[in-house]
Write a protein that holds these residues in place. Structure first.
Motif, PDB file in Angstrom:
ATOM      1  N   UNK A   8      18.447 -18.673  -1.982  1.00 32.91           N
ATOM      2  CA  UNK A   8      19.263 -19.372  -2.977  1.00 32.91           C
ATOM      3  C   UNK A   8      18.491 -19.451  -4.290  1.00 32.91           C
ATOM      4  N   UNK A   9      19.108 -19.012  -5.358  1.00 31.57           N
ATOM      5  CA  UNK A   9      18.453 -18.965  -6.661  1.00 31.57           C
ATOM      6  C   UNK A   9      18.832 -20.128  -7.564  1.00 31.57           C
ATOM      7  N   UNK A  10      20.032 -20.670  -7.384  1.00 31.26           N
ATOM      8  CA  UNK A  10      20.554 -21.669  -8.306  1.00 31.26           C
ATOM      9  C   UNK A  10      20.372 -23.064  -7.707  1.00 31.26           C
ATOM     10  N   UNK A  11      19.557 -23.888  -8.371  1.00 29.28           N
ATOM     11  CA  UNK A  11      19.224 -25.223  -7.862  1.00 29.28           C
ATOM     12  C   UNK A  11      19.510 -26.254  -8.946  1.00 29.28           C
ATOM     13  N   UNK A  12      20.168 -27.344  -8.546  1.00 28.28           N
ATOM     14  CA  UNK A  12      20.443 -28.458  -9.458  1.00 28.28           C
ATOM     15  C   UNK A  12      19.779 -29.723  -8.907  1.00 28.28           C
ATOM     16  N   UNK A  13      19.184 -30.491  -9.816  1.00 27.03           N
ATOM     17  CA  UNK A  13      18.480 -31.716  -9.465  1.00 27.03           C
ATOM     18  C   UNK A  13      19.167 -32.895 -10.140  1.00 27.03           C
ATOM     19  N   UNK A  14      19.604 -33.882  -9.333  1.00 32.05           N
ATOM     20  CA  UNK A  14      20.416 -34.985  -9.838  1.00 32.05           C
ATOM     21  C   UNK A  14      19.617 -36.189 -10.325  1.00 32.05           C
ATOM     22  N   UNK A  15      18.313 -36.039 -10.499  1.00 29.04           N
ATOM     23  CA  UNK A  15      17.560 -37.085 -11.173  1.00 29.04           C
ATOM     24  C   UNK A  15      16.759 -38.008 -10.280  1.00 29.04           C
ATOM     25  N   UNK A  16      16.119 -39.001 -10.923  1.00 27.09           N
ATOM     26  CA  UNK A  16      15.121 -39.878 -10.305  1.00 27.09           C
ATOM     27  C   UNK A  16      14.000 -39.029  -9.711  1.00 27.09           C
ATOM     28  N   UNK A  40      27.964 -32.540 -11.967  1.00 25.81           N
ATOM     29  CA  UNK A  40      26.768 -33.192 -11.442  1.00 25.81           C
ATOM     30  C   UNK A  40      26.462 -34.454 -12.239  1.00 25.81           C
ATOM     31  N   UNK A  41      26.331 -35.586 -11.552  1.00 28.32           N
ATOM     32  CA  UNK A  41      25.875 -36.816 -12.186  1.00 28.32           C
ATOM     33  C   UNK A  41      24.915 -37.524 -11.230  1.00 28.32           C
ATOM     34  N   UNK A  42      24.254 -38.550 -11.733  1.00 27.79           N
ATOM     35  CA  UNK A  42      23.325 -39.290 -10.878  1.00 27.79           C
ATOM     36  C   UNK A  42      24.019 -40.424 -10.137  1.00 27.79           C
ATOM     37  N   UNK A  43      24.688 -41.288 -10.887  1.00 30.80           N
ATOM     38  CA  UNK A  43      25.386 -42.415 -10.280  1.00 30.80           C
ATOM     39  C   UNK A  43      26.877 -42.171 -10.247  1.00 30.80           C
ATOM     40  N   UNK A  97      17.831 -29.984 -14.219  1.00 28.83           N
ATOM     41  CA  UNK A  97      17.742 -31.394 -13.861  1.00 28.83           C
ATOM     42  C   UNK A  97      18.542 -32.267 -14.813  1.00 28.83           C
ATOM     43  N   UNK A  98      19.024 -33.397 -14.287  1.00 31.52           N
ATOM     44  CA  UNK A  98      19.644 -34.414 -15.114  1.00 31.52           C
ATOM     45  C   UNK A  98      18.833 -35.699 -15.011  1.00 31.52           C
TER      46      UNK A  98
END
Length: 241
Positions: free
Chosen positions: A28-36, A106-109, A58-59
């Motif tokens: 898998x090449x595409x990674x998203x990070x939702x924070x903290x 994509x959001x954190x909360x 990242x967000x």
């Protein structure tokens, strides 16, 4: 199309390394990070360096935001702030509140708050899944059918009557915590493993995998003990508060 979604690393470098290795091994090449990403009594600078090295999208989470707050009496916030250099501060300040693609949001909360819980509500009896109509109200402005949130550290997938799906990938680095707001509550995954999510889109269908990854927690536990965080020690050992 296949993506991996991670969140709530909280400076747990060993957990992040294990999760990223598993993602890499799956091609898998595409990674998203939702924070903290950095807050915690662990290894914030090393975690930052790995995220930047791997070019993880990242967000900003609420615990990223508070690291830029100059007025704090929180010992763990102060621990991280004392380690941050200008590069890390600039990186945090430039993190977007949310990200979106044609297929994913994509959001954190929640889409309007980094401290709100999108899927859960708190009561004196603990955490409960929100009513369907309440969740739909929070995401009514989102055009994408797949919505990611984080913040609770609890992996969850919720299907809505309007065919939208809300996914919480859980926490990479902190499987349980307790909080005083909005009322006292505990969030416990029940497992010490690192969590993340894979979504595979094939034509009009999305296949969702919630992944649990074992890793060596000894360094994180020792660092938590060194910084006087017995609550983190228990959470890392057991996935419970």
């Amino acid at each position: 199309m296949k993506i991996a979604v991670i969140s709530d690393i909280h400076g747990n470098l060993d957990a992040l390394q294990a999760v990223l290795l598993d993602i890499k091994n799956r091609g898998i090449k595409e990674i998203y990070n939702l924070g903290d990403s950095l807050y915690g009594p662990l290894f914030p600078i090393e975690t930052y360096r790995l995220l930047v090295k791997e070019k993880i999208q990242s967000i900003r989470g609420n615990c990223d935001r508070i690291l830029l707050d100059s007025d704090t009496d929180n010992a763990t916030v102060q621990y991280v702030q004392d380690l941050l250099g200008e590069d890390q501060k600039e990186w945090i300040s430039n993190l977007p509140f949310s990200l979106e693609t044609e297929d994913f949001y994509f959001c954190h909360g929640t889409p309007s708050s980094d401290v709100g819980y999108l899927l859960e509500e708190m009561s004196p009896n603990g955490s409960m899944l929100k009513k369907t109509e309440d969740i739909m109200e929070l995401v009514k402005g989102i055009s994408q059918n797949i919505i990611f949130c984080a913040h609770t550290h609890i992996p969850r997938v919720v299907y809505l009557p309007n065919h939208k799906i809300v996914i919480n990938p859980g926490s990479v680095g902190l499987p349980a915590y307790e909080d005083e707001l909005p009322i006292y509550h505990k969030m416990e995954s029940g497992s010490p493993y690192g969590n993340y999510t894979i979504v595979t889109k094939q034509e009009d269908e999305c296949f969702i995998e919630q992944i649990l990854i074992p890793y060596n927690r000894d360094e994180a536990i020792r660092q938590s003990e060194k910084n006087g965080r017995s609550d983190w020690v228990k959470a890392l050992q057991t996935g419970r508060v």
